[in-house]
Enzyme design. Structure first.
Site, PDB file in Angstrom:
ATOM      1  N   ASP A  15       0.659  -1.027  -0.012  1.00 56.50           N
ATOM      2  CA  ASP A  15      -0.138  -0.168  -0.094  1.00 56.50           C
ATOM      3  C   ASP A  15       0.751   1.293  -0.104  1.00 56.50           C
ATOM      4  O   ASP A  15       0.617   2.788   0.578  1.00 56.50           O
ATOM      5  CB  ASP A  15      -1.175   0.126   1.283  1.00 56.50           C
ATOM      6  CG  ASP A  15      -0.557  -0.431   2.404  1.00 56.50           C
ATOM      7  OD1 ASP A  15       0.582  -0.324   2.759  1.00 56.50           O
ATOM      8  OD2 ASP A  15      -1.320  -0.320   3.216  1.00 56.50           O
ATOM      9  N   HIS A  63      23.911   7.279 -18.484  1.00 57.17           N
ATOM     10  CA  HIS A  63      22.337   7.117 -17.976  1.00 57.17           C
ATOM     11  C   HIS A  63      23.108   6.374 -16.434  1.00 57.17           C
ATOM     12  O   HIS A  63      21.747   5.664 -15.803  1.00 57.17           O
ATOM     13  CB  HIS A  63      21.317   6.175 -18.633  1.00 57.17           C
ATOM     14  CG  HIS A  63      20.687   7.095 -19.503  1.00 57.17           C
ATOM     15  ND1 HIS A  63      19.578   6.275 -20.045  1.00 57.17           N
ATOM     16  CD2 HIS A  63      20.953   7.588 -19.551  1.00 57.17           C
ATOM     17  CE1 HIS A  63      19.204   7.390 -21.491  1.00 57.17           C
ATOM     18  NE2 HIS A  63      20.098   9.025 -20.963  1.00 57.17           N
ATOM     19  N   ASP A  70      25.081  15.183 -12.722  1.00 56.04           N
ATOM     20  CA  ASP A  70      24.636  15.469 -13.609  1.00 56.04           C
ATOM     21  C   ASP A  70      22.838  15.494 -13.268  1.00 56.04           C
ATOM     22  O   ASP A  70      22.427  14.821 -12.356  1.00 56.04           O
ATOM     23  CB  ASP A  70      24.236  14.462 -15.062  1.00 56.04           C
ATOM     24  CG  ASP A  70      23.205  15.270 -16.047  1.00 56.04           C
ATOM     25  OD1 ASP A  70      22.323  15.795 -15.382  1.00 56.04           O
ATOM     26  OD2 ASP A  70      22.614  14.552 -17.274  1.00 56.04           O
ATOM     27  N   ASP A  89      18.489  21.664 -15.098  1.00 59.31           N
ATOM     28  CA  ASP A  89      19.172  19.892 -15.519  1.00 59.31           C
ATOM     29  C   ASP A  89      20.764  20.967 -15.659  1.00 59.31           C
ATOM     30  O   ASP A  89      21.118  21.385 -16.884  1.00 59.31           O
ATOM     31  CB  ASP A  89      18.407  20.138 -17.114  1.00 59.31           C
ATOM     32  CG  ASP A  89      18.890  18.754 -17.658  1.00 59.31           C
ATOM     33  OD1 ASP A  89      19.677  18.210 -16.934  1.00 59.31           O
ATOM     34  OD2 ASP A  89      18.471  18.738 -18.814  1.00 59.31           O
ATOM     35  N   HIS A 133      25.851  11.663 -28.225  1.00 62.98           N
ATOM     36  CA  HIS A 133      24.639  11.981 -27.896  1.00 62.98           C
ATOM     37  C   HIS A 133      24.512  13.575 -28.907  1.00 62.98           C
ATOM     38  O   HIS A 133      25.196  14.075 -28.896  1.00 62.98           O
ATOM     39  CB  HIS A 133      24.610  11.928 -26.135  1.00 62.98           C
ATOM     40  CG  HIS A 133      25.202  12.878 -25.493  1.00 62.98           C
ATOM     41  ND1 HIS A 133      25.214  14.316 -25.456  1.00 62.98           N
ATOM     42  CD2 HIS A 133      26.210  12.425 -24.940  1.00 62.98           C
ATOM     43  CE1 HIS A 133      25.745  14.761 -24.444  1.00 62.98           C
ATOM     44  NE2 HIS A 133      26.391  13.775 -24.025  1.00 62.98           N
ATOM     45  N   HIS A 184      18.514  19.531 -25.718  1.00 66.53           N
ATOM     46  CA  HIS A 184      17.024  19.002 -25.498  1.00 66.53           C
ATOM     47  C   HIS A 184      16.187  20.662 -24.976  1.00 66.53           C
ATOM     48  O   HIS A 184      16.578  21.288 -24.932  1.00 66.53           O
ATOM     49  CB  HIS A 184      16.620  17.822 -25.089  1.00 66.53           C
ATOM     50  CG  HIS A 184      16.967  17.804 -23.761  1.00 66.53           C
ATOM     51  ND1 HIS A 184      16.599  18.523 -22.811  1.00 66.53           N
ATOM     52  CD2 HIS A 184      18.559  17.215 -22.904  1.00 66.53           C
ATOM     53  CE1 HIS A 184      17.108  18.250 -20.928  1.00 66.53           C
ATOM     54  NE2 HIS A 184      18.153  17.897 -21.673  1.00 66.53           N
ATOM     55  N   HIS A 209      12.862  16.271 -20.405  1.00 67.79           N
ATOM     56  CA  HIS A 209      13.197  16.571 -21.450  1.00 67.79           C
ATOM     57  C   HIS A 209      11.334  17.354 -21.981  1.00 67.79           C
ATOM     58  O   HIS A 209      10.748  16.052 -22.536  1.00 67.79           O
ATOM     59  CB  HIS A 209      13.388  14.642 -22.575  1.00 67.79           C
ATOM     60  CG  HIS A 209      14.397  14.062 -22.177  1.00 67.79           C
ATOM     61  ND1 HIS A 209      15.187  13.423 -22.104  1.00 67.79           N
ATOM     62  CD2 HIS A 209      15.391  14.557 -21.117  1.00 67.79           C
ATOM     63  CE1 HIS A 209      16.579  12.949 -21.741  1.00 67.79           C
ATOM     64  NE2 HIS A 209      17.145  14.315 -22.109  1.00 67.79           N
ATOM     65  N   GLU A 223      24.516  20.445 -24.318  1.00 66.23           N
ATOM     66  CA  GLU A 223      25.221  19.848 -23.280  1.00 66.23           C
ATOM     67  C   GLU A 223      26.253  19.482 -23.809  1.00 66.23           C
ATOM     68  O   GLU A 223      26.294  17.797 -23.873  1.00 66.23           O
ATOM     69  CB  GLU A 223      24.905  19.183 -22.500  1.00 66.23           C
ATOM     70  CG  GLU A 223      23.019  18.473 -22.642  1.00 66.23           C
ATOM     71  CD  GLU A 223      22.286  17.488 -21.926  1.00 66.23           C
ATOM     72  OE1 GLU A 223      22.131  16.503 -21.542  1.00 66.23           O
ATOM     73  OE2 GLU A 223      21.351  17.942 -22.021  1.00 66.23           O
ATOM     74  N   TYR A 234      33.674  10.892 -23.978  1.00 63.37           N
ATOM     75  CA  TYR A 234      33.717   9.630 -23.133  1.00 63.37           C
ATOM     76  C   TYR A 234      34.199   8.692 -23.772  1.00 63.37           C
ATOM     77  O   TYR A 234      34.463   8.383 -24.712  1.00 63.37           O
ATOM     78  CB  TYR A 234      32.327   9.269 -22.996  1.00 63.37           C
ATOM     79  CG  TYR A 234      30.692  10.318 -22.447  1.00 63.37           C
ATOM     80  CD1 TYR A 234      30.383  10.305 -21.571  1.00 63.37           C
ATOM     81  CD2 TYR A 234      30.519  10.900 -23.884  1.00 63.37           C
ATOM     82  CE1 TYR A 234      29.602  11.739 -21.138  1.00 63.37           C
ATOM     83  CE2 TYR A 234      29.360  11.903 -23.237  1.00 63.37           C
ATOM     84  CZ  TYR A 234      29.262  11.867 -22.481  1.00 63.37           C
ATOM     85  OH  TYR A 234      28.640  13.303 -21.499  1.00 63.37           O
ATOM     86  N   ARG A 244      31.006  15.713 -19.239  1.00 65.15           N
ATOM     87  CA  ARG A 244      29.831  16.658 -20.163  1.00 65.15           C
ATOM     88  C   ARG A 244      29.332  18.080 -19.183  1.00 65.15           C
ATOM     89  O   ARG A 244      30.132  17.989 -17.293  1.00 65.15           O
ATOM     90  CB  ARG A 244      28.635  15.595 -19.530  1.00 65.15           C
ATOM     91  CG  ARG A 244      27.259  16.437 -19.785  1.00 65.15           C
ATOM     92  CD  ARG A 244      25.951  15.679 -20.705  1.00 65.15           C
ATOM     93  NE  ARG A 244      26.113  15.487 -19.783  1.00 65.15           N
ATOM     94  CZ  ARG A 244      25.708  13.786 -19.202  1.00 65.15           C
ATOM     95  NH1 ARG A 244      26.175  12.937 -19.693  1.00 65.15           N
ATOM     96  NH2 ARG A 244      25.236  13.070 -18.109  1.00 65.15           N
ATOM     97  N   GLU A 266      27.183  21.350 -18.860  1.00 66.40           N
ATOM     98  CA  GLU A 266      25.999  21.182 -19.197  1.00 66.40           C
ATOM     99  C   GLU A 266      25.130  22.540 -19.292  1.00 66.40           C
ATOM    100  O   GLU A 266      24.883  22.385 -17.605  1.00 66.40           O
ATOM    101  CB  GLU A 266      24.754  19.970 -18.557  1.00 66.40           C
ATOM    102  CG  GLU A 266      23.189  20.341 -19.264  1.00 66.40           C
ATOM    103  CD  GLU A 266      22.114  19.560 -19.191  1.00 66.40           C
ATOM    104  OE1 GLU A 266      22.647  18.190 -18.474  1.00 66.40           O
ATOM    105  OE2 GLU A 266      21.670  19.332 -19.984  1.00 66.40           O
TER     106      GLU A 266
HETATM  107  N1  GLY Z   1      19.804  14.591 -17.425  1.00 64.47           N
HETATM  108  C1  GLY Z   1      19.111  14.282 -18.416  1.00 64.47           C
HETATM  109  C2  GLY Z   1      19.773  15.049 -19.404  1.00 64.47           C
HETATM  110  O1  GLY Z   1      21.284  15.883 -19.388  1.00 64.47           O
HETATM  111  O2  GLY Z   1      19.382  15.446 -20.556  1.00 64.47           O
HETATM  112 MN    MN Z   2      19.810  17.521 -20.605  1.00 66.15          MN
HETATM  113 MN    MN Z   3      21.683  16.595 -17.988  1.00 63.58          MN
END
Ligand code: GLY
Ligand code: MN
Ligand code: MN
Length: 465
Positions: free
Chosen positions: A40, A247, A264, A275, A358, A362, A369, A412, A416, A433, A435
């Site tokens: 529950d 991820h 991140d 983000d 990548h 976004h 996103h 971003e 890598y 990265r 961002e």
């Molecule tokens: N934290 C998710 C992205 O950077 O897209």
């Molecule tokens: Mn992002």
């Molecule tokens: Mn991010």
């Protein structure tokens, strides 16, 4: 409810949406369901972003119905003293009319009896398609009840249309209130990154057994102290080679001097996400190879920021970043000129993809996103084809979205480096990265996340302090 935004703003959004439904259209917008975690216990509740955008209402079990003439009807949980003792305050239909500025409100228990009546004599039903499990079937059930009355002269809607197409366009351009909340969310997240970098260096100086989850706890502390309701997504705290797992989540791995840490993480404030990614040396001092790649990623981000302006395409910042990264990969020897050729060859053949796999950004908004078409609506019929050099697949391209003031996106880029034959050992297992979040302005863009430094020297200075 979010008390920082006036009720009239939601009414204006409902009116803008209603004007696009057609005079005999009707829109149904449920909020998100509660989701069981085990027995529950439920997962922490998060309302639906479309529903919230139109109401500012955060209770579960609620629906908004808007007709083409602009009439809004809310269905919400009825007042119930026993349930409120267990689960908390409910606004209830009587208070909802004034509190939310809707025309009428009913108990959600009346939904199945009221909906066939509301759908009768409409020509088009709009709702978010393929978002809410079971919604299509419920609409079908209500339409069948309307059909049962056609012999008495009732008309049954003949069209079902995707409401996301209308709302995504509205949500894509953020108004002044939304931008203000996003600036505040970004400022909290920036403080959280600063706190976490400093805590990391301090704990290592003190000789503690530092783990990724300790840094996650520092982030969460600052998010909540800043008034954020929850993280906008699961925080990534990746020490050393873990940074090459895109991820990755904050886990139990030890954080050691000499490693880079990639974080991140961003908070959600009053339904809006932030983000941010920063990559920093765990002990506050970059090694030579780390600094080389860090400065390269930063230079690519600077090129990307310069390309983020009204009139540019959504893909321009990505292409600007890729050009700098690809040239840098050749310069530092990540890519061997003798094997991959010139910069143009690297770009044409996407040879940089080994280290940068990548996209550079976004949309950002209520969802991390966020919604919004990445294709320019006026040019959706302009289709070109190209063959992807890596997969061999034929890809249909449509012209990318033209940026406008009020759109919000992330910038971003990253690198890598997984160990592989021919890859210089000094760069093995480095993942970086950087961002930031950008609001497109009439002149260019405003970076709202620079409360946390980004230059290598500034990060080192911060971590000494
Ligand atoms: N934290 C998710 C992205 O950077 O897209
Ligand atoms: Mn992002
Ligand atoms: Mn991010």
């Amino acid at each position: 409810m979010n008390t920082t935004v006036p009720t009239s703003l939601y009414a204006q959004r409902r009116a803008r949406m209603a004007a696009q439904l057609g005079p005999n259209g009707i829109a149904l917008i449920p909020t998100a369901p509660e989701r069981p975690r085990n027995r529950d216990s439920d997962f922490l509740y998060r309302h639906d972003s479309y529903f919230y955008y139109l109401t500012g209402f955060t209770e579960p079990n609620a629906w908004l119905v808007v007709t083409g003439d602009g009439t809004s009807t809310l269905f919400c949980q009825p007042k119930d003293l026993e349930r409120e003792i267990w689960d908390g305050y409910r606004l209830g239909p009587d208070a909802a009319v004034d509190a939310l500025g809707v025309n009428a409100a009913h108990s959600v228990a009346d939904l199945d009896t009221q909906l066939p009546r509301l759908l009768e004599n409409r020509d088009t039903v709009w709702y978010p398609l393929a978002i809410h499990q079971g919604l299509e079937q419920r609409v079908a059930g209500w339409l069948n009840q309307v059909r049962a009355r056609v012999r008495y002269g009732a008309l049954c809607p003949e069209q079902q249309r995707d409401l996301c197409a209308v709302l995504d366009e509205m949500r894509l351009v953020k108004d002044a209130h939304e931008q203000d909340i996003m600036r505040r969310a970004a400022a909290i997240s920036a403080r959280a990154h600063v706190r976490t970098m400093q805590a990391c260096a301090r704990m290592l100086r003190e000789g503690q057994d530092l783990r990724e989850f300790h840094l996650d706890a520092e982030l969460m502390h600052e998010f909540r102290m800043g008034g954020s309701q929850y993280p906008a997504y699961s925080s990534i705290v990746a020490a050393g080679a873990n940074a090459c797992v895109l991820h990755y989540r904050a886990d139990v791995a030890p954080v050691r001097a000499g490693q880079l840490v990639l974080i991140d993480a961003g908070c959600e404030l009053d339904s809006y996400a932030s983000d941010i990614t920063r990559t920093f040396p765990a002990d506050g001092k970059f090694t030579g190879p780390q600094r080389t790649l860090y400065d390269l990623v930063l230079a690519s981000q600077e090129a990307s920021v310069a390309a983020t302006k009204p009139g540019a395409r959504f893909t321009d910042p990505h292409e600007a970043a890729v050009k700098v990264l690809a040239q840098g990969m050749l310069d530092v020897g990540l890519l061997d000129r003798n094997k991959v050729g010139t910069l143009d060859d690297v770009l044409d053949r996407r040879a940089y993809f080994q280290f940068y796999m990548h996209r550079t950004g976004h949309w950002l908004g209520m969802d991390v996103h966020d919604c919004g078409s990445y294709v320019e609506p006026a040019e959706v019929g302009t289709v070109s084809e190209r063959k992807d050099p890596l997969s061999g697949e034929t890809i249909k391209n449509r012209p990318s979205r033209i940026l406008q003031p009020g759109m919000v996106l992330t910038i971003e880029p990253g690198i890598y480096v997984r160990p592989a034959e021919g890859v210089p050992e000094q760069f093995h297992n480095i993942g970086i990265r950087i961002e930031d979040d950008a609001i497109v302005t009439p002149q260019g863009c405003e970076l709202i996340t620079r409360g946390v430094p980004v230059k290598a020297d500034e990060i080192e200075a911060l971590m000494r302090g």
